[in-house]
Design an enzyme around this catalytic site. Sequence first.
Site, PDB file in Angstrom:
ATOM      1  N   ARG A 120       1.858   0.595  -5.124  1.00 33.59           N
ATOM      2  CA  ARG A 120       2.580   1.219  -4.014  1.00 33.59           C
ATOM      3  C   ARG A 120       2.247   0.652  -2.646  1.00 33.59           C
ATOM      4  O   ARG A 120       2.863   1.061  -1.652  1.00 33.59           O
ATOM      5  CB  ARG A 120       2.340   2.731  -4.050  1.00 33.59           C
ATOM      6  CG  ARG A 120       2.875   3.398  -5.309  1.00 33.59           C
ATOM      7  CD  ARG A 120       4.380   3.183  -5.470  1.00 33.59           C
ATOM      8  NE  ARG A 120       4.861   3.683  -6.751  1.00 33.59           N
ATOM      9  CZ  ARG A 120       6.151   3.767  -7.097  1.00 33.59           C
ATOM     10  NH1 ARG A 120       7.066   3.362  -6.245  1.00 33.59           N
ATOM     11  NH2 ARG A 120       6.502   4.217  -8.279  1.00 33.59           N
ATOM     12  N   GLN A 146       8.321   9.938  -7.011  1.00 40.44           N
ATOM     13  CA  GLN A 146       7.732   8.641  -7.323  1.00 40.44           C
ATOM     14  C   GLN A 146       6.238   8.792  -7.621  1.00 40.44           C
ATOM     15  O   GLN A 146       5.723   8.190  -8.565  1.00 40.44           O
ATOM     16  CB  GLN A 146       7.929   7.684  -6.146  1.00 40.44           C
ATOM     17  CG  GLN A 146       9.375   7.350  -5.861  1.00 40.44           C
ATOM     18  CD  GLN A 146       9.526   6.386  -4.692  1.00 40.44           C
ATOM     19  OE1 GLN A 146       8.831   5.385  -4.605  1.00 40.44           O
ATOM     20  NE2 GLN A 146      10.436   6.687  -3.789  1.00 40.44           N
ATOM     21  N   SER A 162     -12.905   0.732 -18.067  1.00 39.84           N
ATOM     22  CA  SER A 162     -13.394   2.073 -18.399  1.00 39.84           C
ATOM     23  C   SER A 162     -14.466   2.581 -17.432  1.00 39.84           C
ATOM     24  O   SER A 162     -14.497   3.790 -17.147  1.00 39.84           O
ATOM     25  CB  SER A 162     -13.905   2.122 -19.844  1.00 39.84           C
ATOM     26  OG  SER A 162     -14.950   1.197 -20.058  1.00 39.84           O
ATOM     27  N   LEU A 206     -11.048   6.785 -10.055  1.00 38.20           N
ATOM     28  CA  LEU A 206     -11.091   5.582  -9.222  1.00 38.20           C
ATOM     29  C   LEU A 206     -10.134   4.530  -9.768  1.00 38.20           C
ATOM     30  O   LEU A 206      -9.447   3.844  -9.007  1.00 38.20           O
ATOM     31  CB  LEU A 206     -12.521   5.045  -9.156  1.00 38.20           C
ATOM     32  CG  LEU A 206     -12.737   3.714  -8.427  1.00 38.20           C
ATOM     33  CD1 LEU A 206     -12.249   3.787  -6.992  1.00 38.20           C
ATOM     34  CD2 LEU A 206     -14.213   3.322  -8.482  1.00 38.20           C
ATOM     35  N   SER A 251       5.039  25.869  -5.986  1.00 47.36           N
ATOM     36  CA  SER A 251       6.140  26.236  -6.873  1.00 47.36           C
ATOM     37  C   SER A 251       7.238  26.956  -6.099  1.00 47.36           C
ATOM     38  O   SER A 251       7.019  28.015  -5.512  1.00 47.36           O
ATOM     39  CB  SER A 251       5.654  27.152  -8.001  1.00 47.36           C
ATOM     40  OG  SER A 251       6.760  27.611  -8.767  1.00 47.36           O
ATOM     41  N   GLY A 252       8.432  26.370  -6.123  1.00 51.76           N
ATOM     42  CA  GLY A 252       9.595  27.005  -5.514  1.00 51.76           C
ATOM     43  C   GLY A 252      10.102  28.197  -6.289  1.00 51.76           C
ATOM     44  O   GLY A 252      11.018  28.887  -5.840  1.00 51.76           O
TER      45      GLY A 252
END
Length: 261
Positions: A227, A90, A70, A217, A131-132
């Site tokens: 990753r 992803q 925390s 963080l 935004s497309g």
Amino acid sequence: MTTQAIDQPDGAVDALGDGIGFVALVDRMQQDPALKVVNSARISYDKQKDGFDEKDKKLCSFLWEHGHTSPYRHSFYTFHWKAPLFVFRQAFKYQVGSGWRTYEVDGNEVSLEVFDVMFDTDKGCSWNEVSGRYVKWTPEFYVPSTMRANPPHGNKQASVDLPADFDHGGEHAAMLAECHEAFERYEARIERGVAKEIARMLLPQNLYTQAYWTVSLQGVLHFLDQRLKKDAQFEIRAFARGIAELVKDDLERVGAQLDLD
């Protein structure tokens, strides 16, 4: 005051080496995040410090290693990404909402930490993307210069470079041409009056888009832990390395052990 198109921010990391995509740190909280970790922990004992030393670094490591995470949720960063759509699909897994919740199971009040594991594993992340629906895309595409193949057996998530005698250049050129052909059909459909939100449906997943990611963080450490692994897809691993580079001083101060090889 004026608005303008977004340029690549100063200090951005060219994550994929193509001069198009990048990741940049655009904002961080003013207080030292490492000091905030230990002071957030020490408040349990009604204590605080005004400086950070090696003893505090050991405390940070102890807290993280033993799941007392925390204190890592009090410092936040905002990153600016420009990445292919498939990379964002992803990356967007690292998002969580927030709200006031109370829980009762079989008539008994249950500790929030039980549900924290289930519903808040990323510990505070928020994404906002181009935004497309509102803007017309720019024909910028990511195509790797070296093609990869899935191994015939073993880890289904893994990929390995195809051999040097494979026509990497020809495959690269063909993929790029296909992307531009799709973009031409997209533009033509808009010219015929079709809404952008529909016309975009045929665009390929390697189209570049941009987003802001604000994350604690703890969220950064969680993202990097997953990753930066060697079995992560090459492209998102490249962005993870960029993020680690941008905040490496903070990560070193809290004793984070990262595999950047």
